[in-house]
Design an enzyme around this catalytic site. Structure first.
Site, PDB file in Angstrom:
ATOM      1  N   ALA A  44       4.405  -3.082   8.672  1.00 56.22           N
ATOM      2  CA  ALA A  44       4.358  -1.952   9.797  1.00 56.22           C
ATOM      3  C   ALA A  44       4.714  -3.490  11.207  1.00 56.22           C
ATOM      4  O   ALA A  44       4.824  -2.339  12.466  1.00 56.22           O
ATOM      5  CB  ALA A  44       2.145  -2.580  10.347  1.00 56.22           C
ATOM      6  N   HIS A 266      -8.919  -4.148  -6.918  1.00 55.34           N
ATOM      7  CA  HIS A 266      -7.422  -3.220  -7.282  1.00 55.34           C
ATOM      8  C   HIS A 266      -8.108  -3.883  -9.107  1.00 55.34           C
ATOM      9  O   HIS A 266      -8.321  -4.734  -9.596  1.00 55.34           O
ATOM     10  CB  HIS A 266      -5.907  -3.922  -7.114  1.00 55.34           C
ATOM     11  N   ARG A 330      -8.344   3.334  -8.045  1.00 56.60           N
ATOM     12  CA  ARG A 330      -8.915   1.987  -7.908  1.00 56.60           C
ATOM     13  C   ARG A 330     -10.224   1.945  -8.004  1.00 56.60           C
ATOM     14  O   ARG A 330     -10.205   0.976  -8.614  1.00 56.60           O
ATOM     15  CB  ARG A 330      -7.871   1.699  -7.097  1.00 56.60           C
ATOM     16  N   HIS A 401      -8.478  -6.969  -3.127  1.00 59.53           N
ATOM     17  CA  HIS A 401      -6.608  -6.452  -3.064  1.00 59.53           C
ATOM     18  C   HIS A 401      -6.070  -5.969  -1.378  1.00 59.53           C
ATOM     19  O   HIS A 401      -4.542  -5.978  -1.245  1.00 59.53           O
ATOM     20  CB  HIS A 401      -5.949  -5.235  -4.355  1.00 59.53           C
ATOM     21  N   GLU A 425      -2.446  -1.782   7.511  1.00 62.05           N
ATOM     22  CA  GLU A 425      -3.558  -2.681   7.118  1.00 62.05           C
ATOM     23  C   GLU A 425      -5.051  -3.336   8.219  1.00 62.05           C
ATOM     24  O   GLU A 425      -5.927  -3.748   8.071  1.00 62.05           O
ATOM     25  CB  GLU A 425      -3.565  -3.448   6.199  1.00 62.05           C
ATOM     26  N   LEU A 441       1.725   0.852   1.873  1.00 61.07           N
ATOM     27  CA  LEU A 441       3.324   0.701   2.146  1.00 61.07           C
ATOM     28  C   LEU A 441       3.678   2.164   2.698  1.00 61.07           C
ATOM     29  O   LEU A 441       4.081   1.553   4.453  1.00 61.07           O
ATOM     30  CB  LEU A 441       4.794   1.098   1.050  1.00 61.07           C
TER      31      LEU A 441
END
Lengths: 637, 273, 252
Positions: A44, A266, A330, A401, A425, A441
């Site tokens: 970012a 995760h 997940r 994670h 994030e 991503l």
């Protein structure tokens, strides 16, 4: 204060385009009269820095590593989603939008997620043009793989190093602007305070981590791209340096914190091996494309995995979720693993692991093909555990994670502090209660390349075009506060190191606010956290001084912030009396043990306002309106 | 043109210079070695001495040899420059370096090997080359019967030593005179500086031979790295050809050539005394 | 615990850039073979702090072998004795009880030591800033599939791009040359159609900065390739040599 998410009106698919047209513009000649500070240079931050610099703004970037290229985005393995539909398998912007909303368990904003899906296609174009070496087919066109939570193949990848390649792409774009002088890059610098002037974000106080010098940096806007705060848990897949200090400082200056309890565990990480362990290593979710997850049907089966016949194995994900099988999202995969281990079916020395088996894939595709796809991951696994996954199944266990929560931002990515933005994030934005694989991503780059460059202009257009002085009382005060804080940490001279405290803190978080949470546990956790915080400020031992390279001092400041943030996470988890995505309250589950949402009472974003030290946070609710999607119980069966 | 000099002054350009001069010197070494094989001929040194004259008088070869001297100089000076520059790039050494684990000894010691070779070249040229060119030297008159093949008796081949003070320049003529059987015959007479004799004399000293052999070992290691390295510097490298260049290069330049060179002094020391 | 080891560490200690520095000896007791090398240092550091001494400063971040932050010369080898791994992935099972381990920072004029095992690798940044990019502004890209790229090129470009910028190549090279690092970037772009347009400018600018930063010249020892944790091939250096000569020597 009322929260205004600034979501534009109109049909879903036209919101972003209309909004872009309505945003105010800064004249190209005037852009160079605005300074923008960007803290954090991961996907970012680097993409935002490059894009803003290309537009002509003066950009200063800050990162605590010795190079922007080391930001932890680099460790993302699997891939990046984009609604390109190159596979002709029925993908579309709407489907990516839909999957992401559903994957997030209906706790994300429709408009944000749709915009994310829209710009996803531009991201791939941009990265390819930068020379990002995505995997290709023999025809020379881009290859795709499938990922959890989706039934189409829309994930673009570069072996198991997609995050690395995307980050290096953004870093290269940034380097170009550093070379041309449009970006000034400060490395080995840590932001320790946000400076506000007249209620607006106007700069930061940063510490030169080599000399210890405290620096005042001013700008017309500040963008935080500092990633998630998962390191509160101590043992995580985060980089050791990843921290929450920037966003927590901003939070304490007035930026609301959104959904702090929403953390992602995760499912495919290498299990813990001992007390010495400093971090957990993630094995890409892409492994679940070809690996099958199982435990022995018999508890504590002593046989080596290869000797356990098919009939004695429980492929529990395939059994419980026949249509998505090993590719469930997940949160579900993680919880299922925890569930099996809690029931006593876990494997390995600690019983806290399940098998991830590639023998079928090796038989079907051959070892060569498996190696071509996952070779580097297998090598990594072997390096860490000493086991050869070509011969014996991997052992995996869930680990912290990602954090879906973060600073609350409006549709323009601006926090509740005017002039302060949060991207990637670091904001709470687009993933709701659970993030799908290969979407982090996508979001980081979407924010940096394609959202912030438009929206920041809308704010700057209304800001006076004159340099911001960095020696005003506001800056001097913030600098003084930072110095005092550092001195305080150094002057305790207790007995326990910052690692001791971090480890204890992590244990409290994992036990009380981990994969399963309940009211009593959370309440106990909060009490323990307060006690630990008190002990920290009485018994901390930090060696050295503040005018030198001092890694323990850096870390002490971060852990001090975690001790406060951790409590807020538990407060939020306690407040949210429902289960959704990564937030699983044991009191609220379906008879089959799935998360049970409560849309009537909790279909909101929890935005917490800091009210002062030792004061309770104040909860603000941003109700989530679902205009376009019908919410339903998530099913991957 | 400035771009050309910028290139030559860059770290890559200087490597190109090393590679270019090095490969030329490889070629020279190959030619020099094949010429010197005449030393093994059992002809009283005639072929070798003829070769020596040819190499020092034929105009094209003369030009090439002066280019060669120049390139040796460039190669050496540039080498010293690079070694020095590369040393400066690491002012503090490692206390526990295990360099042999990652790179071959020869590749790490090109400067040392090159210095040994330079010393060798200076001594070698200071001896044979200087004496051949500037110092009066004994000569040999090679008389060979030509034209008519003798029907009886042995061929009348004679080698006569000419004192250094009596020798002016190489000569090549024929004479007619009676052979041993009394018949008239044509004889070819060649008068040459006896470099061969100098060589044979020099290599009677075990110390001198040892120095030569040592230098050839240095040459072997120098070229083991140098030859294939030049191709890497020029960017000629592919998975297919790199092993071939390395294999053939090593065979010819690191084994055959230095071995044959080293065989020459040993031959005179042990076999032809 | 059984199987745990006692080791002796000889570590480079240097207070700051102007300090001369020296090797000091520390015991590392009760080390589990399952620890990573950095976790072993964590344990030693915790003891040092509690004894009132300065802990050993070392760079590290991701601890999974991808960020390139960790950088130490272990027993005379960059990132330690194992091939294809960074120091953070090196596990103590590679050592034996009673071993003495020498730990030093990367050594190069271009990498001044900041403290103990931490060096300043800004010189690598400068090389990248000189040309390690494709000049494409955000938003101006054509469709990703508009230009097909042969798979071989894409794969080779990827292999070059796998460089993590740790600087092990510089540390292992007897000349402290950064050619492998630089050539990996040059190669990545030289192999892709997207990078061709500014290929000449890129390689000339990057090499200029490489030389200015005080890195040595390549002498093809190939130690860089042997020590590279990502297995970057020296064929990239060959390609760069080619690119550079073509850029500088071709007529205009």
């Amino acid at each position: 204060m009322t929260l205004d998410s600034k979501i534009p009106a109109g049909p879903l698919s036209e919101k972003w385009d209309r909004h872009k047209f309505n945003l105010k513009l800064v004249n190209p000649a005037n852009k160079r009269r605005y300074d923008v500070i960007i803290v954090g240079t991961g996907l970012a931050g680097a993409s935002a820095a490059a894009s803003l610099a290309e537009l002509g703004y003066n950009v200063k970037t800050f990162c605590f590593q010795d190079s922007p290229r080391r930001a932890h985005s680099i460790a993302a393995q699997g891939g990046i989603n984009a609604a390109k539909n190159y596979r002709n398998d029925g993908d579309s912007v709407y489907r990516l939008f839909y999957d992401t909303i559903k994957g997030g368990d209906y706790r994300a904003r429709e408009a944000n997620v749709h915009r994310l899906a829209q710009v996803s296609v531009n991201i791939i174009d941009q990265c390819v043009a930068q020379g990002v070496p995505f995997a290709r087919e023999y025809g020379g066109l881009l290859d795709n793989r499938s990922f959890g939570g989706a039934q189409v193949s829309r994930t673009f990848y570069a072996k198991g190093q997609t995050g690395q390649q995307l980050l290096l792409g953004a870093y290269s774009a940034m380097n170009r602007m550093v070379g041309s002088g449009q970006i000034k890059s400060y490395t080995r610098h840590e932001m320790l305070e946000l400076v506000m002037v007249d209620g607006q974000a106007r700069g930061i106080i940063a510490r030169d981590m080599v000399t210890g010098e405290i620096e005042r940096h001013s700008a017309h806007a500040v963008v935080l791209c500092t990633g998630g705060y998962g390191n509160v848990f101590y043992l995580t897949t985060y980089a050791r340096g990843s921290n929450a200090t920037a966003i927590w400082r901003a939070h304490k200056k007035g930026a609301f914190f959104g959904n702090p309890c929403m953390t992602q565990i995760h499912p495919t990480c290498i299990p813990v091996s001992g007390d010495h362990q400093s971090k957990l290593t993630l094995m890409s979710e892409s492994l679940r494309n070809d690996g099958r997850i199982w435990v022995p049907k018999q508890k504590g089966d002593p046989r080596p995995p290869a000797d356990i016949p098919e009939d004695d194995r429980d492929y529990y994900l395939e059994r419980r979720y026949p249509s998505f099988g090993n590719l469930v999202p997940r949160d579900i995969a993680s919880r299922a693993a925890k569930d099996m281990c809690d029931k006593g079916y876990g494997v390995g020395k600690t019983g806290l692991a399940v098998y991830l088996d590639f023998s079928d894939a090796i038989n079907r595709l051959g070892e060569k093909a498996v190696e071509a796809k996952y070779g580097n991951l297998f090598d990594m696994y072997k390096q860490i555990t000493g086991d050869n996954p070509y011969k014996t199944p991997m052992m995996i266990y869930p680990a912290v994670h990602y954090t879906m929560g973060g600073l609350w931002v409006d549709y323009n990515l601006m926090t509740t502090i005017p002039g302060l933005y949060a991207c990637g994030e670091a904001n709470f934005s687009d993933h709701g209660a659970n993030r799908l694989g290969a979407s982090a991503l996508m979001q980081g780059l979407a924010d940096g390349y394609f959202v912030l460059p438009y929206t920041i202009g809308d704010y700057l257009a209304g800001v006076e075009r004159k340099p911001i002085a960095n020696d005003t009382p506001e800056f001097m005060e913030a600098e003084k506060a930072v110095k005092e804080r550092l001195n305080k940490l150094l002057s305790i001279k207790g007995k326990k190191t910052v690692h001791d405290f971090h480890r204890e803190l992590g244990l409290i978080m994992w036990n009380h606010c981990g994969m399963g949470r309940n009211e009593q546990g959370l309440k106990e956790g909060i009490v323990k956290m307060r006690a630990l915080r008190e002990e920290f400020w009485k018994d901390l031992l930090v060696p050295g001084s503040d005018n030198e390279l001092n890694q323990n001092l850096e870390k002490a400041g971060r852990v001090a912030d975690y001790l406060e943030l951790g409590e807020l996470m538990m407060v939020d988890a306690l407040e949210r009396k429902e289960s959704c995505g990564g937030h699983f309250r044991e009191e609220y589950q379906t008879p089959e043990g799935e998360a049970l949402r409560d849309d009537d009472n909790f279909a909101y974003v929890a935005a917490w306002e800091y009210k002062g030290d030792n004061q309770a946070h104040q909860l603000h609710k941003e109700e989530l309106e679902y205009e376009f999607i019908q919410r339903s119980q998530r099913s991957y069966k | 043109m400035s771009k050309f000099f910028e290139f030559l002054n860059s770290s890559v350009g200087r490597k190109w210079l090393m590679a270019f001069t090095g490969l030329f010197l490889c070629l020279f070494v190959l030619v020099h070695m094949s010429g010197n094989l005449q030393l093994f001929k059992n002809d009283g040194g005639k072929a070798f001495n003829q070769y020596a004259v040819f190499m020092t008088t034929f105009p094209l070869i003369k030009v090439v040899s002066y280019v060669n001297y120049l390139l040796i100089l460039v190669h050496a000076l540039n080498g010293f420059y690079l070694v020095n520059k590369n040393r400066q790039a690491r002012p503090v050494k490692y206390a526990g370096a295990k360099s042999d684990a990652s790179a071959s000894w020869s590749s790490r010691n090109m400067g040392l090997l090159g210095t040994v070779l330079l010393v060798f070249i200076v001594i070698h040229m200071g001896h044979f080359w200087r004496e051949f060119h500037f110092v009066p030297m004994e000569a040999k008159q090679y008389i060979t019967k030509i034209g008519e093949i003798p029907t009886e008796g042995t061929p009348f081949d004679t080698v006569i030593t000419i004192q250094a003070k009596d020798f002016k320049e190489p000569r090549h003529y024929t004479i007619n005179q009676q052979d041993m059987s009394g018949r008239m015959a044509t004889y070819e007479v060649v008068e040459l500086k006896d470099l061969y004799g100098e060589v044979a004399e020099a290599f009677k000293s075990p110390l001198y031979v040892a120095f030569y052999v040592l230098a050839m070992i240095a040459l072997s290691y120098h070229l083991a790295h140098g030859f294939q390295s030049a191709f890497q510097t020029f960017g000629i490298r592919s998975k297919t050809y790199a092993p071939i260049i390395k294999g053939l290069g090593n065979l010819l330049f690191a084994i055959i050539i230095p071995a044959l060179f080293a065989a020459m002094p040993l031959y005179f020391l042990f076999i032809k005394h | 615990m059984s199987g745990n080891m006692n080791l002796t560490l000889k570590v480079w200690r240097q207070k700051n850039a102007s300090d001369t520095g020296r090797i000091e000896t520390y015991p590392a007791k009760n080390i589990s073979p399952d620890m990573s090398f950095l976790e072993m240092l964590d344990v030693v550091n915790e003891d040092l702090i509690k004894e009132g001494k300065d802990p050993i400063a070392f760079d590290h971040d991701c601890r999974e072998g991808i960020c390139g932050m960790c950088s130490m010369y272990i027993n005379g080898r960059a990132h330690g004795p194992n091939k294809g791994v960074t120091a953070c992935q090196l596990h103590m099972r590679s050592f034996k009880n009673g071993d003495t381990i020498i730990i030093e920072p990367w050594r190069a004029a271009a990498f001044p030591v900041l403290r103990d095992l931490i060096v300043d690798r800004t010189a690598l940044e400068k090389i990248q800033q000189a040309g390690g990019f494709v000049s494409v502004n955000t938003g101006s890209a054509p469709d990703a599939n508009a230009i097909p790229v042969p798979k071989w090129n894409a794969d080779e470009a990827f292999n070059a791009a796998a460089c993590i910028g740790c600087g092990a190549c510089v540390a292992a090279c007897k000349n402290s040359s950064a050619m492998l690092f630089m050539s990996a970037k040059v190669s990545q772009y030289a192999l892709l159609p997207q990078g061709k347009a500014e290929a000449k400018m890129r390689v000339t600018n990057m090499l200029k900065v490489h030389d200015e930063q005080g890195f040595g010249a390549c002498t093809n020892t190939e130690a860089c390739e042997a020590e590279c944790p990502k297995g970057i091939s020296v064929s990239n250096i060959a390609r760069m040599n080619r690119e550079y000569a073509a850029a500088m020597l071709a007529g205009e």
